[in-house]
Design a protein around this motif. Sequence first.
Motif, PDB file in Angstrom:
ATOM      1  N   ALA A 237       8.467  -3.458  41.117  1.00 12.74           N
ATOM      2  CA  ALA A 237       8.440  -4.035  39.657  1.00 12.74           C
ATOM      3  C   ALA A 237       8.745  -5.273  39.764  1.00 12.74           C
ATOM      4  O   ALA A 237       9.783  -5.987  40.403  1.00 12.74           O
ATOM      5  CB  ALA A 237       9.598  -3.221  38.858  1.00 12.74           C
ATOM      6  N   PRO A 238       7.944  -6.182  39.145  1.00 13.19           N
ATOM      7  CA  PRO A 238       6.760  -5.832  38.449  1.00 13.19           C
ATOM      8  C   PRO A 238       5.431  -5.229  39.432  1.00 13.19           C
ATOM      9  O   PRO A 238       5.875  -5.741  40.781  1.00 13.19           O
ATOM     10  CB  PRO A 238       6.536  -7.108  37.766  1.00 13.19           C
ATOM     11  CG  PRO A 238       6.759  -8.139  38.608  1.00 13.19           C
ATOM     12  CD  PRO A 238       8.149  -7.684  38.964  1.00 13.19           C
ATOM     13  N   ARG A 239       4.774  -4.721  39.330  1.00 11.99           N
ATOM     14  CA  ARG A 239       3.633  -4.272  40.026  1.00 11.99           C
ATOM     15  C   ARG A 239       2.850  -5.379  40.248  1.00 11.99           C
ATOM     16  O   ARG A 239       2.541  -6.010  39.606  1.00 11.99           O
ATOM     17  CB  ARG A 239       2.881  -3.057  39.333  1.00 11.99           C
ATOM     18  CG  ARG A 239       1.698  -2.432  40.321  1.00 11.99           C
ATOM     19  CD  ARG A 239       1.145  -1.259  39.692  1.00 11.99           C
ATOM     20  NE  ARG A 239       2.051  -0.185  39.810  1.00 11.99           N
ATOM     21  CZ  ARG A 239       1.420   1.020  39.109  1.00 11.99           C
ATOM     22  NH1 ARG A 239       0.200   1.215  38.689  1.00 11.99           N
ATOM     23  NH2 ARG A 239       2.163   2.130  39.113  1.00 11.99           N
ATOM     24  N   PRO A 240       2.477  -5.446  41.520  1.00  9.15           N
ATOM     25  CA  PRO A 240       1.563  -6.713  42.159  1.00  9.15           C
ATOM     26  C   PRO A 240       0.085  -6.508  41.720  1.00  9.15           C
ATOM     27  O   PRO A 240      -0.455  -5.352  41.130  1.00  9.15           O
ATOM     28  CB  PRO A 240       1.717  -6.502  43.647  1.00  9.15           C
ATOM     29  CG  PRO A 240       1.894  -5.377  43.754  1.00  9.15           C
ATOM     30  CD  PRO A 240       2.837  -4.803  42.865  1.00  9.15           C
ATOM     31  N   THR A 241      -0.544  -7.592  41.458  1.00  6.73           N
ATOM     32  CA  THR A 241      -1.991  -7.507  41.040  1.00  6.73           C
ATOM     33  C   THR A 241      -3.010  -7.989  42.035  1.00  6.73           C
ATOM     34  O   THR A 241      -4.200  -7.897  42.128  1.00  6.73           O
ATOM     35  CB  THR A 241      -2.296  -8.559  40.122  1.00  6.73           C
ATOM     36  OG1 THR A 241      -1.984  -9.848  40.388  1.00  6.73           O
ATOM     37  CG2 THR A 241      -1.387  -8.346  38.616  1.00  6.73           C
ATOM     38  N   ALA A 242      -2.232  -8.324  43.493  1.00  7.02           N
ATOM     39  CA  ALA A 242      -3.129  -8.668  44.406  1.00  7.02           C
ATOM     40  C   ALA A 242      -2.402  -8.542  45.753  1.00  7.02           C
ATOM     41  O   ALA A 242      -1.295  -8.600  45.850  1.00  7.02           O
ATOM     42  CB  ALA A 242      -3.449 -10.159  44.446  1.00  7.02           C
ATOM     43  N   VAL A 243      -3.137  -7.797  46.791  1.00  5.81           N
ATOM     44  CA  VAL A 243      -2.561  -7.594  48.053  1.00  5.81           C
ATOM     45  C   VAL A 243      -3.508  -7.861  49.149  1.00  5.81           C
ATOM     46  O   VAL A 243      -4.553  -7.600  49.204  1.00  5.81           O
ATOM     47  CB  VAL A 243      -2.350  -5.872  48.022  1.00  5.81           C
ATOM     48  CG1 VAL A 243      -1.994  -5.449  49.280  1.00  5.81           C
ATOM     49  CG2 VAL A 243      -1.563  -5.300  46.823  1.00  5.81           C
ATOM     50  N   PHE A 244      -2.845  -8.428  50.178  1.00  4.76           N
ATOM     51  CA  PHE A 244      -3.286  -8.889  51.423  1.00  4.76           C
ATOM     52  C   PHE A 244      -2.773  -7.989  52.503  1.00  4.76           C
ATOM     53  O   PHE A 244      -1.404  -7.902  52.757  1.00  4.76           O
ATOM     54  CB  PHE A 244      -3.154 -10.361  51.601  1.00  4.76           C
ATOM     55  CG  PHE A 244      -3.537 -10.982  52.954  1.00  4.76           C
ATOM     56  CD1 PHE A 244      -4.327 -10.580  53.718  1.00  4.76           C
ATOM     57  CD2 PHE A 244      -2.601 -11.682  53.636  1.00  4.76           C
ATOM     58  CE1 PHE A 244      -4.696 -10.761  54.835  1.00  4.76           C
ATOM     59  CE2 PHE A 244      -2.905 -12.212  54.907  1.00  4.76           C
ATOM     60  CZ  PHE A 244      -3.976 -11.796  55.564  1.00  4.76           C
ATOM     61  N   CYS A 245      -3.560  -7.488  53.194  1.00  2.68           N
ATOM     62  CA  CYS A 245      -3.168  -6.498  54.242  1.00  2.68           C
ATOM     63  C   CYS A 245      -3.482  -7.124  55.686  1.00  2.68           C
ATOM     64  O   CYS A 245      -4.414  -7.745  55.935  1.00  2.68           O
ATOM     65  CB  CYS A 245      -3.814  -5.056  54.206  1.00  2.68           C
ATOM     66  SG  CYS A 245      -3.485  -4.184  52.880  1.00  2.68           S
ATOM     67  N   ALA A 246      -2.547  -6.802  56.721  1.00  7.08           N
ATOM     68  CA  ALA A 246      -2.719  -7.593  57.949  1.00  7.08           C
ATOM     69  C   ALA A 246      -3.727  -7.037  58.759  1.00  7.08           C
ATOM     70  O   ALA A 246      -4.308  -7.528  59.772  1.00  7.08           O
ATOM     71  CB  ALA A 246      -1.304  -7.006  59.003  1.00  7.08           C
ATOM     72  N   ASN A 247      -4.354  -5.983  58.632  1.00  4.93           N
ATOM     73  CA  ASN A 247      -5.875  -5.500  58.998  1.00  4.93           C
ATOM     74  C   ASN A 247      -6.335  -4.469  57.868  1.00  4.93           C
ATOM     75  O   ASN A 247      -5.601  -4.018  57.148  1.00  4.93           O
ATOM     76  CB  ASN A 247      -5.570  -4.842  60.576  1.00  4.93           C
ATOM     77  CG  ASN A 247      -5.006  -3.374  60.357  1.00  4.93           C
ATOM     78  OD1 ASN A 247      -4.703  -2.709  59.538  1.00  4.93           O
ATOM     79  ND2 ASN A 247      -4.869  -2.841  61.628  1.00  4.93           N
ATOM     80  N   ILE A 269      -5.588  -3.909  40.944  1.00  4.46           N
ATOM     81  CA  ILE A 269      -5.033  -4.669  41.973  1.00  4.46           C
ATOM     82  C   ILE A 269      -5.948  -5.082  42.848  1.00  4.46           C
ATOM     83  O   ILE A 269      -6.999  -4.244  43.107  1.00  4.46           O
ATOM     84  CB  ILE A 269      -3.907  -3.770  42.782  1.00  4.46           C
ATOM     85  CG1 ILE A 269      -2.790  -3.324  42.096  1.00  4.46           C
ATOM     86  CG2 ILE A 269      -3.711  -4.355  44.143  1.00  4.46           C
ATOM     87  CD1 ILE A 269      -1.894  -2.416  42.650  1.00  4.46           C
ATOM     88  N   ALA A 270      -6.076  -6.211  43.344  1.00  3.44           N
ATOM     89  CA  ALA A 270      -7.069  -6.754  44.046  1.00  3.44           C
ATOM     90  C   ALA A 270      -6.547  -6.612  45.461  1.00  3.44           C
ATOM     91  O   ALA A 270      -5.305  -6.871  45.690  1.00  3.44           O
ATOM     92  CB  ALA A 270      -7.526  -8.228  43.828  1.00  3.44           C
ATOM     93  N   LEU A 271      -7.646  -6.338  46.373  1.00  2.08           N
ATOM     94  CA  LEU A 271      -7.251  -6.074  47.814  1.00  2.08           C
ATOM     95  C   LEU A 271      -8.043  -6.705  48.740  1.00  2.08           C
ATOM     96  O   LEU A 271      -9.310  -6.758  48.733  1.00  2.08           O
ATOM     97  CB  LEU A 271      -7.458  -4.367  47.923  1.00  2.08           C
ATOM     98  CG  LEU A 271      -6.892  -3.916  49.298  1.00  2.08           C
ATOM     99  CD1 LEU A 271      -5.563  -4.007  49.435  1.00  2.08           C
ATOM    100  CD2 LEU A 271      -7.326  -2.332  49.329  1.00  2.08           C
ATOM    101  N   VAL A 272      -7.325  -7.221  49.780  1.00  2.00           N
ATOM    102  CA  VAL A 272      -8.125  -7.731  50.773  1.00  2.00           C
ATOM    103  C   VAL A 272      -7.496  -7.477  52.032  1.00  2.00           C
ATOM    104  O   VAL A 272      -6.109  -7.208  52.422  1.00  2.00           O
ATOM    105  CB  VAL A 272      -7.776  -9.448  50.904  1.00  2.00           C
ATOM    106  CG1 VAL A 272      -8.382 -10.360  52.175  1.00  2.00           C
ATOM    107  CG2 VAL A 272      -8.621  -9.967  49.745  1.00  2.00           C
TER     108      VAL A 272
END
Length: 339
Positions: A237-247, A269-272
Amino acid sequence: MVGIKDVARQAGVSVGTVSNVINRPEMVAEETRTRVQAVIAQLGYVRSESARHLRAGRSRIIALLVLDMANPFFADVASGAERAAREEGLGVMLCNSAQSPAEEADYLSLFAEQRVRGVLVTPADTSGRNLADFRRHDIPYVVVDRVLASADEGCSVSVDDITGGSLAARHLLAQGHRELVYVSGPMHLSQCRDRHTGALAALREAGLPQEALRRIEGERLDVAAGRDAGARLLGMAPRPTAVFCANDLLALGVLQALFAAGVSVPGDIALVGYDDIEFAAAAAVPLTSVRQPAFRMGRTAADLLIEETGEAAAEHRHQRIVLQPELVVRDSSISAPRH
């Protein structure tokens, strides 16, 4: 097992003649050579390469020790190394440390016992003790996907992970996101730290505080750890809108968790991810990822090791080669955040 003496006895020749038929056939009369070759085929004799290598002091086997054989990134590294080795008439023995310093130490001891030609290794032991102990065996090694502190220690081939982390974060910021979550494996791994450092640098460039990058750290870098991180994301909280993952494996696990909860990617949620493994493009939502040149990394590392252990070894100079990543944009990150 059938030995060379068995062949000699059956063919009615000396052991030396059998050896010449195998290694220097032009030195043996055709009739004798044909008779010995027929006995070799009849008995199913196969020469002992290990014994020959011990006598010659030179093996034709390169060992490759990776962190996680289930990760397609390391399969691509292995493929590059195998291609370079095969062109030189060498073989590659692939082993998996499972991110365990203890298992890494066991394998390094095995490589020393077998007197392999050289070792390509992605270290699990971040203290460097395992490689320091291995160095006394005088077997060359090249570190893969890591940077050695000093070129005096040996060659290394890596990717600029700080730049890679910055590429991922800049992309998400360019989509309008102002708070990011970094899903990481163990932060004692230099790749995880460097990708985090790069993301923080991108936030600073955008005038955002480092608190704008929250972090979820897992024990491993696999899909199961990604699913666990996805569950933790849903509780933020708040819930994220963007996430970057290490792999990418972490990212695919996060994607599974979000889908199971009915969360839209990239709508909610945007994801990379990172690595750009083959499965990234084939995911339910094609995954944006920072591409590492894994095949080139493995081939370059093997080329350096072959040079160091070949005829021109005296001219070899240790190198630290750092390759550059690139961002591959797909559907998982291209929508603007919802407010």
